[in-house]
Scaffold this motif. Structure first.
Motif, short mmCIF file in Angstrom:
data_model
loop_
_atom_site.label_atom_id
_atom_site.label_comp_id
_atom_site.label_asym_id
_atom_site.label_seq_id
_atom_site.Cartn_x
_atom_site.Cartn_y
_atom_site.Cartn_z
N VAL A 9 0.85 -1.19 0.00
CA VAL A 9 0.00 0.00 0.00
C VAL A 9 0.89 1.23 0.00
O VAL A 9 1.81 1.35 0.82
N GLY A 10 0.63 2.13 -0.93
CA GLY A 10 1.34 3.40 -0.97
C GLY A 10 0.50 4.47 -0.31
O GLY A 10 -0.63 4.74 -0.74
N ILE A 11 1.03 5.06 0.75
CA ILE A 11 0.32 6.14 1.43
C ILE A 11 1.10 7.43 1.23
O ILE A 11 2.22 7.58 1.72
N ASP A 12 0.51 8.32 0.47
CA ASP A 12 1.13 9.62 0.18
C ASP A 12 0.42 10.66 1.03
O ASP A 12 -0.81 10.75 1.01
N ALA A 13 1.19 11.45 1.76
CA ALA A 13 0.57 12.34 2.74
C ALA A 13 1.10 13.76 2.65
O ALA A 13 2.27 14.00 2.34
N ARG A 14 0.21 14.68 2.93
CA ARG A 14 0.56 16.09 3.07
C ARG A 14 0.01 16.54 4.41
O ARG A 14 -1.19 16.47 4.67
N ASN A 15 0.90 16.93 5.30
CA ASN A 15 0.51 17.36 6.65
C ASN A 15 -0.31 16.30 7.39
O ASN A 15 -1.29 16.61 8.07
N THR A 22 -4.43 11.55 -2.92
CA THR A 22 -4.64 10.52 -3.93
C THR A 22 -4.54 11.10 -5.33
O THR A 22 -4.35 12.30 -5.52
N ARG A 23 -4.68 10.20 -6.31
CA ARG A 23 -4.69 10.56 -7.74
C ARG A 23 -3.48 11.41 -8.13
O ARG A 23 -3.59 12.55 -8.57
N GLY A 24 -2.30 10.77 -7.93
CA GLY A 24 -1.07 11.48 -8.27
C GLY A 24 -0.83 12.69 -7.39
O GLY A 24 -0.21 13.66 -7.83
N TRP A 25 -1.32 12.62 -6.15
CA TRP A 25 -1.16 13.68 -5.15
C TRP A 25 -2.01 14.90 -5.46
O TRP A 25 -1.91 15.92 -4.78
N ALA A 26 -2.86 14.81 -6.49
CA ALA A 26 -3.63 15.98 -6.90
C ALA A 26 -4.82 16.24 -5.98
O ALA A 26 -5.32 17.37 -5.90
N GLU A 27 -5.30 15.20 -5.29
CA GLU A 27 -6.48 15.35 -4.45
C GLU A 27 -6.14 15.01 -3.00
O GLU A 27 -5.58 13.97 -2.71
N GLU A 28 -6.51 15.92 -2.11
CA GLU A 28 -6.29 15.69 -0.68
C GLU A 28 -7.57 15.15 -0.05
O GLU A 28 -8.68 15.48 -0.47
N THR A 29 -7.41 14.30 0.95
CA THR A 29 -8.54 13.72 1.66
C THR A 29 -8.48 14.11 3.13
O THR A 29 -7.52 14.74 3.59
N ASP A 30 -9.49 13.73 3.87
CA ASP A 30 -9.50 13.96 5.31
C ASP A 30 -9.02 12.72 6.07
O ASP A 30 -9.07 12.68 7.30
N VAL A 31 -8.55 11.72 5.33
CA VAL A 31 -8.13 10.46 5.94
C VAL A 31 -6.75 10.63 6.58
O VAL A 31 -5.80 11.09 5.94
N LEU A 32 -6.63 10.25 7.84
CA LEU A 32 -5.34 10.31 8.53
C LEU A 32 -4.47 9.12 8.12
O LEU A 32 -4.97 8.00 7.95
#
Length: 239
Positions: free
Chosen positions: A126-132, A137-147
């Motif tokens: 599993v690849g987990i890409d995170a910002r703050n 997701t989607r090539g880092w283009a979309e941020e989610t509220d998932v921790l």
């Protein structure tokens, strides 16, 4: 700790991005297979491949380049980017990939991760890409509220082989990895965690290793720029 040299593929070339921005790509080698062979010759035990176009398209785009790499090297490789259904997973594994990395679908379709991990034990990460601290997701283009930790823990019982954790704000920026966040994640789950993003010098790798909980680290730009000598780094990590 395993060191994974990275080959990020965009338009058939080996590139590196800064903070995941596709318009900030630097081409390091227009022959990705030759780059893979160079990493193997330097002593690498694994390769980390990313289909950048595929991550945005939602389907494999740089398949030809990956096929050529797999045909020429004899060390295992893992691939992420645009892998979002069971048929694609199976096709890549049949071609000789050792491990597929599921990123976007881990958030949008976690049942697929579980199904794939059952069908292909030991071959699904599993690849987990995170910002703050929150998943993108989607090539880092979309941020989610998932921790990050919540997502990782949700796969504890799924049979996932590894988690590749990328701090987007560190990726390609040569500012050092987020050691604390990566180590915290590794301590929070039993799944092996691989650090990605920001590795810029040998001391970064040593610091990651010395946490005692991080299973691997991915490095790209530092290897291409010569900031890290791959053979020397591999030797140092084995000490």
């Amino acid at each position: 700790m395993i060191l994974y040299p990275a080959i990020d593929l965009k338009d058939g070339q080996a590139v590196r991005l800064v903070h995941g921005e596709m318009d900030q790509a630097t081409v390091f080698n227009d022959n990705p297979a030759a780059q893979a062979l160079a990493f193997q010759a330097a002593g690498a035990k694994w390769l980390h491949l990313v289909d950048l176009n595929g991550a945005f398209a939602g389907a494999p785009v740089n398949g030809g380049a990956v096929d050529e790499i797999l045909a020429q090297v004899n060390i295992p490789a893992q691939l992420g980017g645009g892998i979002r259904d069971l048929a694609t997973i199976e096709a890549w594994l049949k071609k000789g990939l050792q491990r597929v990395i599921l990123g976007t679908v881990a958030v949008e379709n976690p049942d697929l991760v579980r199904e794939a991990a059952r069908a292909f034990p030991g071959h699904v990460a599993v690849g987990i890409d995170a910002r703050n601290g929150r998943v993108a997701t989607r090539g880092w283009a979309e941020e989610t509220d998932v921790l990050v930790t919540d997502l990782a823990r949700s796969f504890e019982d799924a049979g996932v082989a590894a988690i590749i954790y990328t701090d987007i704000l560190r990726d390609g920026a040569m500012k050092g990895p987020n050691v604390q966040a990566t180590a915290d994640l590794a301590r929070a789950v039993s799944i092996p965690v691989i650090a990605s993003g920001g590795v810029s010098q040998l001391s970064d790798l040593i610091t990651l290793r010395d946490t005692g909980v991080i299973a691997g680290a991915i490095s790209g730009r530092a290897l291409y720029d010569g900031a890290i000598d791959l053979t020397a780094a591999l030797a140092a990590l084995e000490e």
